[in-house]
Design a protein around this motif. Structure first.
Motif, PDB file in Angstrom:
ATOM      1  N   ASP A  98       0.830  -1.197   0.000  1.00 29.86           N
ATOM      2  CA  ASP A  98       0.000   0.000   0.000  1.00 29.86           C
ATOM      3  C   ASP A  98       0.866   1.248   0.000  1.00 29.86           C
ATOM      4  O   ASP A  98       0.669   2.180  -0.800  1.00 29.86           O
ATOM      5  N   ARG A  99       1.860   1.289   0.868  1.00 29.28           N
ATOM      6  CA  ARG A  99       2.786   2.421   0.932  1.00 29.28           C
ATOM      7  C   ARG A  99       3.588   2.547  -0.376  1.00 29.28           C
ATOM      8  O   ARG A  99       3.775   3.645  -0.897  1.00 29.28           O
ATOM      9  N   MET A 100       4.047   1.418  -0.905  1.00 29.44           N
ATOM     10  CA  MET A 100       4.922   1.439  -2.067  1.00 29.44           C
ATOM     11  C   MET A 100       4.195   1.900  -3.328  1.00 29.44           C
ATOM     12  O   MET A 100       4.745   2.673  -4.135  1.00 29.44           O
ATOM     13  N   THR A 101       2.949   1.469  -3.526  1.00 25.74           N
ATOM     14  CA  THR A 101       2.220   1.880  -4.728  1.00 25.74           C
ATOM     15  C   THR A 101       2.008   3.393  -4.746  1.00 25.74           C
ATOM     16  O   THR A 101       2.111   4.028  -5.805  1.00 25.74           O
ATOM     17  N   GLY A 102       1.743   3.960  -3.587  1.00 22.71           N
ATOM     18  CA  GLY A 102       1.580   5.410  -3.517  1.00 22.71           C
ATOM     19  C   GLY A 102       2.856   6.144  -3.860  1.00 22.71           C
ATOM     20  O   GLY A 102       2.849   7.138  -4.601  1.00 22.71           O
ATOM     21  N   LEU A 103       3.973   5.644  -3.346  1.00 25.82           N
ATOM     22  CA  LEU A 103       5.259   6.300  -3.584  1.00 25.82           C
ATOM     23  C   LEU A 103       5.692   6.176  -5.048  1.00 25.82           C
ATOM     24  O   LEU A 103       6.204   7.137  -5.643  1.00 25.82           O
ATOM     25  N   LEU A 104       5.474   5.011  -5.648  1.00 24.83           N
ATOM     26  CA  LEU A 104       5.860   4.815  -7.042  1.00 24.83           C
ATOM     27  C   LEU A 104       5.117   5.769  -7.975  1.00 24.83           C
ATOM     28  O   LEU A 104       5.707   6.371  -8.876  1.00 24.83           O
ATOM     29  N   VAL A 105       3.827   5.902  -7.756  1.00 27.42           N
ATOM     30  CA  VAL A 105       3.035   6.810  -8.595  1.00 27.42           C
ATOM     31  C   VAL A 105       3.484   8.253  -8.382  1.00 27.42           C
ATOM     32  O   VAL A 105       3.579   9.040  -9.331  1.00 27.42           O
ATOM     33  N   LEU A 106       3.785   8.618  -7.146  1.00 24.09           N
ATOM     34  CA  LEU A 106       4.245   9.977  -6.867  1.00 24.09           C
ATOM     35  C   LEU A 106       5.557  10.275  -7.589  1.00 24.09           C
ATOM     36  O   LEU A 106       5.756  11.371  -8.134  1.00 24.09           O
TER      37      LEU A 106
END
Length: 329
Positions: free
Chosen positions: A121-129
């Motif tokens: 959950d944390r990683m998907t947000g960071l990748l898109v950012l």
């Protein structure tokens, strides 16, 4: 002992960064004057959007859990996100909230799935950012100093490569296969089970989570921009699209809720564009204030849940005692 020293380090970094800023970089009186004159309407909208962002992130989380065929209600995950925000705001770590979310979710599912989906959950947000920051970079590159451009490119490149390797799965399992069971990502070790949950969500769920992350990150960037407007930073929204990844990644630096670190990073990002140093520091304080306010709401949610849970346990205990007394008669 190691954890204690890490906590001490976080306290020292936050206190040291704030002390350096207010002793050598800006005047405390001028900065506090900027904070006092901040436009509360912008801050209220930023706070409201931050609350909405927690709901969006909870929806992203439920997508990943369903990828593992796990059913947890959305309102349960929203509450966990609020509780997590409380612990992120008040514990000496930016990731205390993630740990707390995973711990609380173990009441609904096994530990590996709880930890794995929290990490994903944390990683998907960071990748898109990172992708959004990279896409915005060409439109604001002339406003940036060379060091910042190279920093953004470096952080984005490293982040996207690591993210791709983690999501691909097979290579990391092969590379770590020779390591001891406790460190290997293949087999039946603890790390391997967590990694199995990360990769087991499946590409359909991960793709939907990435799509939701687009909406979340737009809200996240708007929050930063609104806090900037509140303290008087008249820099365009496009610049925030490009620099928000740096503000977010700075959360990896050990600190207490980001205090000190966020103010230092915002000063480095916005003073080259002509923003007064006191105003740039005030932007960091405004961002921390918004997260702190949401954390207080999360603390209230946590307290009410624990109180209701305690009352439920006492009622159950009393009912069992009454049943026992009736059975003896």
């Amino acid at each position: 002992m190691k954890k204690r020293w890490l906590n001490v380090l976080r306290i020292v970094i936050s206190a040291g960064a704030l002390a350096f800023l207010f002793w050598r970089v800006v005047s405390p009186d001028e900065t506090l004057d900027v904070v006092r004159r901040a436009d509360l309407s912008y801050l209220f909208v930023a706070f409201s959007l931050f609350v909405i962002s927690l709901v969006i992130r909870a929806y992203r989380w439920i997508i990943l859990l369903r990828g593992l065929d796990l059913e947890v209600s959305l309102d349960r995950l929203v509450r966990l996100y609020f509780v997590g925000q409380f612990f992120s705001s008040f514990l000496p770590t930016q990731f205390g909230g993630d740990v707390m979310r995973a711990v609380e979710l173990t009441e609904d599912t096994d530990a590996s799935a709880a930890v794995g989906t929290v990490l994903l959950d944390r990683m998907t947000g960071l990748l898109v950012l990172l992708v959004m920051g990279l896409a915005a970079l060409p439109f604001v590159v002339t406003q940036m100093e060379a060091w910042l451009v190279f920093l953004l490119l470096g952080v984005t490149s490293v982040g996207l490569i690591l993210g791709a390797l983690i999501l691909e799965g097979r290579l990391l399992r092969r590379v770590t296969g020779w390591l001891p069971k406790a460190l290997s990502l293949s087999g039946q070790g603890v790390l391997a089970q967590i990694y199995a949950a990360v990769t087991g969500c499946g590409w359909p769920a991960v793709s939907r989570a990435l799509l939701v992350s687009v909406g979340f990150n737009v809200v996240n960037i708007l929050i930063n921009w609104l806090c900037g407007r509140a303290v008087g930073i008249g820099i365009g929204l496009g610049y925030f699209f490009a620099t928000t990844p740096i503000l977010s990644v700075s959360g990896l630096i050990p600190s207490i809720g980001g205090w000190g670190v966020r103010e230092a990073v915002s000063t480095a990002l916005f003073t080259p564009l002509g923003a007064d140093k006191s105003v740039a520091v005030a932007l960091g304080l405004a961002l921390n204030g918004v997260t702190l306010g949401t954390g207080l709401v999360g603390g209230l949610v946590y307290g009410v849940e624990k109180l209701c849970g305690r009352r439920a346990r006492l009622s159950q205990q009393h009912a069992q005692e009454d049943d026992h007394q009736h059975s003896q008669r």
